[in-house]
Design a protein around this motif. Structure first.
Motif, PDB file in Angstrom:
ATOM      1  N   SER A 108      39.390  52.680  39.498  1.00  0.00           N
ATOM      2  CA  SER A 108      38.271  52.573  38.560  1.00  0.00           C
ATOM      3  C   SER A 108      37.115  51.792  39.167  1.00  0.00           C
ATOM      4  O   SER A 108      35.942  52.156  38.993  1.00  0.00           O
ATOM      5  CB  SER A 108      38.724  51.900  37.262  1.00  0.00           C
ATOM      6  N   ALA A 109      37.445  50.726  39.913  1.00  0.00           N
ATOM      7  CA  ALA A 109      36.399  49.917  40.539  1.00  0.00           C
ATOM      8  C   ALA A 109      35.683  50.701  41.637  1.00  0.00           C
ATOM      9  O   ALA A 109      34.459  50.587  41.802  1.00  0.00           O
ATOM     10  CB  ALA A 109      37.003  48.637  41.107  1.00  0.00           C
TER      11      ALA A 109
ATOM     12  N   ALA B 232      31.569  43.592  46.342  1.00  0.00           N
ATOM     13  CA  ALA B 232      32.126  42.385  45.734  1.00  0.00           C
ATOM     14  C   ALA B 232      32.924  42.689  44.475  1.00  0.00           C
ATOM     15  O   ALA B 232      33.861  41.966  44.133  1.00  0.00           O
ATOM     16  CB  ALA B 232      30.996  41.407  45.413  1.00  0.00           C
ATOM     17  N   SER B 233      32.597  43.782  43.791  1.00  0.00           N
ATOM     18  CA  SER B 233      33.281  44.119  42.543  1.00  0.00           C
ATOM     19  C   SER B 233      34.759  44.429  42.757  1.00  0.00           C
ATOM     20  O   SER B 233      35.562  44.345  41.824  1.00  0.00           O
ATOM     21  CB  SER B 233      32.595  45.313  41.868  1.00  0.00           C
ATOM     22  N   LEU B 234      35.134  44.775  44.002  1.00  0.00           N
ATOM     23  CA  LEU B 234      36.536  45.086  44.297  1.00  0.00           C
ATOM     24  C   LEU B 234      37.337  43.857  44.696  1.00  0.00           C
ATOM     25  O   LEU B 234      38.569  43.864  44.632  1.00  0.00           O
ATOM     26  CB  LEU B 234      36.627  46.120  45.420  1.00  0.00           C
ATOM     27  N   GLN B 235      36.646  42.792  45.085  1.00  0.00           N
ATOM     28  CA  GLN B 235      37.326  41.647  45.683  1.00  0.00           C
ATOM     29  C   GLN B 235      38.342  40.963  44.761  1.00  0.00           C
ATOM     30  O   GLN B 235      39.394  40.514  45.244  1.00  0.00           O
ATOM     31  CB  GLN B 235      36.298  40.622  46.181  1.00  0.00           C
ATOM     32  N   PRO B 236      38.103  40.857  43.448  1.00  0.00           N
ATOM     33  CA  PRO B 236      39.130  40.213  42.605  1.00  0.00           C
ATOM     34  C   PRO B 236      40.472  40.933  42.601  1.00  0.00           C
ATOM     35  O   PRO B 236      41.499  40.327  42.263  1.00  0.00           O
ATOM     36  CB  PRO B 236      38.489  40.253  41.208  1.00  0.00           C
ATOM     37  N   LEU B 237      40.475  42.206  42.994  1.00  0.00           N
ATOM     38  CA  LEU B 237      41.714  42.984  42.999  1.00  0.00           C
ATOM     39  C   LEU B 237      42.452  42.890  44.332  1.00  0.00           C
ATOM     40  O   LEU B 237      43.622  43.270  44.422  1.00  0.00           O
ATOM     41  CB  LEU B 237      41.416  44.463  42.720  1.00  0.00           C
ATOM     42  N   ILE B 238      41.769  42.387  45.354  1.00  0.00           N
ATOM     43  CA  ILE B 238      42.274  42.466  46.725  1.00  0.00           C
ATOM     44  C   ILE B 238      42.860  41.126  47.181  1.00  0.00           C
ATOM     45  O   ILE B 238      42.222  40.087  47.085  1.00  0.00           O
ATOM     46  CB  ILE B 238      41.146  42.899  47.679  1.00  0.00           C
TER      47      ILE B 238
END
Length: 276
Positions: free
Chosen positions: A24-25, A75-81
């Motif tokens: 989704s991200a 940066a929007s993907l970083q919290p998931l990684i």
């Protein structure tokens, strides 16, 4: 020569529904990967370069994401990684042009276009103690036997081998001989196809280091096979191994191969629920 960046991604294991959130991200960030594939296992481990980044802490990589250009993941993907590692390479435009169309034909081949298996690789009695020289080891054979009988899309469909290559001094010409043979006979006869090949320019956003303590990768490649059984079939082919040991093995200072699969992830762009 256009640039492509290959991102390995390990998601936070404690994140609720992390994989679907990652899809989704990606979609929300308006990213259009050339390749989004699920990482399945190591075939060859790196021995000299990038071992701390690729292997330390028993990292389990979830996805390989190949994006045009040299940008980092947004940066929007970083919290998931939890972990990520990237390598950027210049890829010939003939490979990236119409890539989506060509890749779709490989993933969904026309009837009769896939070479038949020539050997029963899983019944071969002579195996090696290690797969590090791209041979069929006893452990790899047993894993393929189990994996190929599982009820998953990846078990029956195409796989792609992500290759990292570092050449010995003055030995690249030897590897080129291997590449020619792969493209003309020993690879194509087993359905092998070099989808992406490129010369490394940056690793983790830093210009490639050539000194002894640098990460020293020279090239990347993403090689397609119609199935894991076609790959195993190639490994036990005597003609393949003759060329492998004559040209490929002596040319490499270090190498790594990571098995991935795009099968089962085709619907992520449309928001369809990919198999988790």
């Amino acid at each position: 020569m256009p640039l492509c960046t290959l991102h390995l991604v390990a998601l936070h294991p404690t994140h609720s529904n992390a994989q679907q959130s990652f899809f989704s991200a990606l979609k929300s960030a308006n990213l259009s990967p050339l390749v989004l594939s699920r990482v399945l296992r190591w075939i060859i481990l790196p021995s000299t370069f990038s071992t701390e980044h690729l292997l330390a802490r028993n990292i389990h990589w979830d996805f390989l994401v190949i994006l045009p250009g040299a940008d980092a993941l947004p940066a929007s993907l970083q919290p998931l990684i939890q972990h990520t590692w990237s390598i950027t390479a210049g890829v010939p435009s003939r490979l990236t042009q119409d890539f989506e169309v060509k890749n779709s034909r490989l993933l969904q081949p026309e009837p009769g276009s896939v070479p038949q298996l020539n050997n029963d690789a899983l019944e071969v009695k002579q195996t090696t103690s290690s797969a590090q020289n791209l041979e069929l080891s006893a452990e790899l054979k047993d894993w393929i036997r189990t994996f190929s009988t599982t009820d998953t899309p990846e078990a029956k469909g195409a796989v792609s081998m992500f290759n990292l290559l570092s050449f010995r001094p003055d030995k690249k010409s030897s590897y080129l001989e291997y590449g020619k043979a792969f493209a003309s006979s020993i690879g194509t006869s087993h359905g092998g196809n070099a989808k992406i090949v490129g010369s490394v320019t940056h690793i983790n956003g830093t210009a490639r280091a050539k000194e002894a303590n640098g990460e020293g990768w020279d090239e990347i490649a993403l090689a397609h096979y119609p199935s894991i059984l076609h790959f195993a079939d190639m490994l036990v082919d005597k003609e393949y191994q003759s060329v492998n040991h004559k040209y490929r093995v002596p040319a490499l200072r270090d190498t790594a191969i990571l098995m991935t699969s795009e099968v089962g992830l085709e619907g992520w762009r449309e928001g369809e629920k990919a198999r988790l």
